[in-house]
Design an enzyme around this catalytic site. Structure first.
Site, PDB file in Angstrom:
ATOM      1  N   LYS A 190     -58.405  50.401  69.372  1.00 43.74           N
ATOM      2  CA  LYS A 190     -58.270  51.651  70.145  1.00 43.74           C
ATOM      3  C   LYS A 190     -58.998  52.796  69.475  1.00 43.74           C
ATOM      4  O   LYS A 190     -59.474  53.705  70.129  1.00 43.74           O
ATOM      5  CB  LYS A 190     -56.799  52.069  70.233  1.00 43.74           C
ATOM      6  CG  LYS A 190     -55.886  51.098  70.897  1.00 43.74           C
ATOM      7  CD  LYS A 190     -54.536  51.785  71.088  1.00 43.74           C
ATOM      8  CE  LYS A 190     -53.402  50.807  70.973  1.00 43.74           C
ATOM      9  NZ  LYS A 190     -52.868  50.663  69.613  1.00 43.74           N
ATOM     10  N   LYS A 228     -58.250  50.475  56.696  1.00 38.56           N
ATOM     11  CA  LYS A 228     -57.999  51.753  57.382  1.00 38.56           C
ATOM     12  C   LYS A 228     -58.213  52.950  56.462  1.00 38.56           C
ATOM     13  O   LYS A 228     -58.646  54.006  56.903  1.00 38.56           O
ATOM     14  CB  LYS A 228     -56.595  51.778  57.992  1.00 38.56           C
ATOM     15  CG  LYS A 228     -56.462  50.841  59.180  1.00 38.56           C
ATOM     16  CD  LYS A 228     -55.371  51.250  60.156  1.00 38.56           C
ATOM     17  CE  LYS A 228     -55.477  50.424  61.425  1.00 38.56           C
ATOM     18  NZ  LYS A 228     -54.465  50.681  62.409  1.00 38.56           N
ATOM     19  N   LYS A 261     -62.688  43.865  64.663  1.00 41.02           N
ATOM     20  CA  LYS A 261     -61.822  43.593  65.818  1.00 41.02           C
ATOM     21  C   LYS A 261     -61.932  44.734  66.840  1.00 41.02           C
ATOM     22  O   LYS A 261     -62.239  45.878  66.476  1.00 41.02           O
ATOM     23  CB  LYS A 261     -60.373  43.368  65.382  1.00 41.02           C
ATOM     24  CG  LYS A 261     -59.633  44.602  64.987  1.00 41.02           C
ATOM     25  CD  LYS A 261     -58.129  44.347  64.937  1.00 41.02           C
ATOM     26  CE  LYS A 261     -57.431  45.666  64.668  1.00 41.02           C
ATOM     27  NZ  LYS A 261     -56.122  45.781  65.208  1.00 41.02           N
TER      28      LYS A 261
HETATM   29  N1  AQP Z   1     -58.628  43.012  68.818  1.00 40.78           N
HETATM   30  C1  AQP Z   1     -57.433  42.447  68.921  1.00 40.78           C
HETATM   31  N2  AQP Z   1     -57.300  41.132  69.204  1.00 40.78           N
HETATM   32  C2  AQP Z   1     -56.071  40.547  69.310  1.00 40.78           C
HETATM   33  N3  AQP Z   1     -54.898  41.234  69.153  1.00 40.78           N
HETATM   34  C3  AQP Z   1     -54.987  42.546  68.883  1.00 40.78           C
HETATM   35  N4  AQP Z   1     -54.059  43.490  68.667  1.00 40.78           N
HETATM   36  C4  AQP Z   1     -54.658  44.675  68.404  1.00 40.78           C
HETATM   37  N5  AQP Z   1     -55.983  44.538  68.450  1.00 40.78           N
HETATM   38  C5  AQP Z   1     -56.236  43.226  68.744  1.00 40.78           C
HETATM   39  C6  AQP Z   1     -52.619  43.237  68.720  1.00 40.78           C
HETATM   40  O1  AQP Z   1     -52.042  44.159  69.626  1.00 40.78           O
HETATM   41  C7  AQP Z   1     -50.738  44.500  69.169  1.00 40.78           C
HETATM   42  C8  AQP Z   1     -50.582  45.984  69.151  1.00 40.78           C
HETATM   43  O2  AQP Z   1     -51.461  46.517  68.171  1.00 40.78           O
HETATM   44  P1  AQP Z   1     -51.334  48.036  67.755  1.00 40.78           P
HETATM   45  O3  AQP Z   1     -51.963  48.858  68.802  1.00 40.78           O
HETATM   46  O4  AQP Z   1     -49.964  48.370  67.444  1.00 40.78           O
HETATM   47  O5  AQP Z   1     -52.105  48.152  66.407  1.00 40.78           O
HETATM   48  P2  AQP Z   1     -53.475  47.653  65.929  1.00 40.78           P
HETATM   49  O6  AQP Z   1     -53.431  46.204  65.624  1.00 40.78           O
HETATM   50  O7  AQP Z   1     -53.872  48.528  64.790  1.00 40.78           O
HETATM   51  O8  AQP Z   1     -54.422  47.867  67.199  1.00 40.78           O
HETATM   52  P3  AQP Z   1     -55.654  48.771  67.341  1.00 40.78           P
HETATM   53  O9  AQP Z   1     -56.139  48.700  68.748  1.00 40.78           O
HETATM   54  O10 AQP Z   1     -56.665  48.433  66.299  1.00 40.78           O
HETATM   55  O11 AQP Z   1     -55.072  50.215  67.106  1.00 40.78           O
HETATM   56  P4  AQP Z   1     -55.584  51.324  66.133  1.00 40.78           P
HETATM   57  O12 AQP Z   1     -57.043  51.513  66.471  1.00 40.78           O
HETATM   58  O13 AQP Z   1     -54.771  52.503  66.446  1.00 40.78           O
HETATM   59  O14 AQP Z   1     -55.383  50.829  64.754  1.00 40.78           O
HETATM   60  C9  AQP Z   1     -50.556  43.884  67.780  1.00 40.78           C
HETATM   61  O15 AQP Z   1     -49.797  42.706  67.901  1.00 40.78           O
HETATM   62  C10 AQP Z   1     -51.966  43.539  67.377  1.00 40.78           C
HETATM   63  O16 AQP Z   1     -52.017  42.412  66.534  1.00 40.78           O
END
Ligand code: AQP
Length: 298
Positions: free
Chosen positions: A203, A116, A200
């Protein structure tokens, strides 16, 4: 999984944008299944969201949108405790204590910070660096025993266990914090980007075409799947031939999970088909899972 009477499940989702298929399959689906099995606490983790600058008005909207997403996915406030992280000051208070337990060497091993922060580490917020300690505090505050998360959070969960163990050792109380166990979906632990099968689904990816949003319309889903990156080869009949084809593997994995079949069986069924035909079937199964959630969310 055997469940004991004092088991507690905790998990959180950052209000950083609209929920996507990865959040749903990797985490939210498990949240919903668990709420009838054990005491369940689910949190919109807004303090995590500010580790990267967010406009306050955008953050407020995202908190409401994520909470609505929780309910649309099937979380029920009569079965689960659902709340916003910053409304309980104990999260920040325990995080400070855990900052004094965690070691700098442990933090330096966290791969998500490296991803990140990118090449400009010096300019990243200190909050982003110590974010995993706040995540440990979120879990340990409730003495949670089980944490449903996507595979990307596995390393942070291991850190939470190390912190709990060190705290218990330092204060001679071996049972003070339980060591929380990650609950990770077996067949689809990480949904990958539709534009790059090595990243992955996320968002915060700049491209809307990299993800399927839980509020996407049927047409949007069809368009995104049609444009999803694949390669020129047809679908193979065995797992070995999927090696080095991450985009193909991702789409086939999503299809298998949503149709409740093993990847091997999907390959047998689809062998020799080209991706344009397979993508129509994939769109249909995604639409039948996602669109009912999107409709509830409107
Ligand atoms: N691509 C993914 N596949 C499986 N699980 C996922 N999670 C996130 N992306 C995937 C799981 O969703 C839960 C909530 O995640 P989060 O939104 O709190 O944070 P994150 O993992 O950082 O998700 P994003 O979408 O990538 O958000 P941003 O872009 O803001 O960093 C967690 O249990 C995560 O494992």
């Amino acid at each position: 999984m055997s469940i004991k009477h004092n088991d507690i499940v905790f998990s959180g989702v950052q209000p950083t944008g609209s929920l996507h298929l990865g959040n749903y399959l990797g985490a939210m689906k498990n949240f919903v299944d668990l709420q009838t099995k054990m005491t369940s606490i689910y949190c919109v983790v807004d303090l995590h969201a500010i580790t990267v600058f967010k406009k306050p008005s955008e953050l407020r909207d995202n908190i409401l949108e994520t909470t609505a997403g929780f309910l649309a996915c099937g979380l029920d406030f009569k079965k689960s405790i659902i709340f916003n992280q910053s409304s309980v000051s104990g999260h920040s208070e325990l995080a400070w204590i855990l900052n004094c337990i965690a070691r700098v060497g442990w933090m330096n091993r966290m791969t998500q910070f490296k991803e990140k922060a990118g090449s400009n580490k010096e300019n990243a917020s200190v909050g982003l660096y110590i974010y995993p300690n706040l995540m440990a505090a979120d879990i340990l505050l409730y003495k949670a025993t089980h944490v449903p998360v996507g595979d990307d959070q596995k390393q942070h969960l291991e850190l939470a266990r190390d912190i709990a163990q060190k705290f218990n050792n330092d204060f001679n109380n071996s049972n003070f914090f339980p060591l929380p166990e990650p609950l990770i979906q077996k067949n689809i632990s990480r949904v990958m980007s539709l534009r790059d099968g090595k990243k992955k689904m996320s968002k915060s990816d700049d491209s809307e075409y990299s993800r399927i949003g839980l509020d996407d319309s049927e047409d949007e889903i069809k368009k995104k799947i049609k444009k999803a990156k694949t390669d020129s080869l047809p679908i193979p009949g065995n797992l070995l031939d999927l090696k080095n084809r991450p985009e193909a593997l991702n789409l086939l994995n999503i299809y298998s999970f949503l149709t409740n079949s093993k990847l091997e069986n999907t390959l047998k069924l689809m062998e020799g088909k080209d991706f344009s035909k397979f993508k129509n079937e994939l769109s249909d199964v995604i639409i039948s899972t996602i669109c009912p959630i999107g409709k509830k969310n409107k």
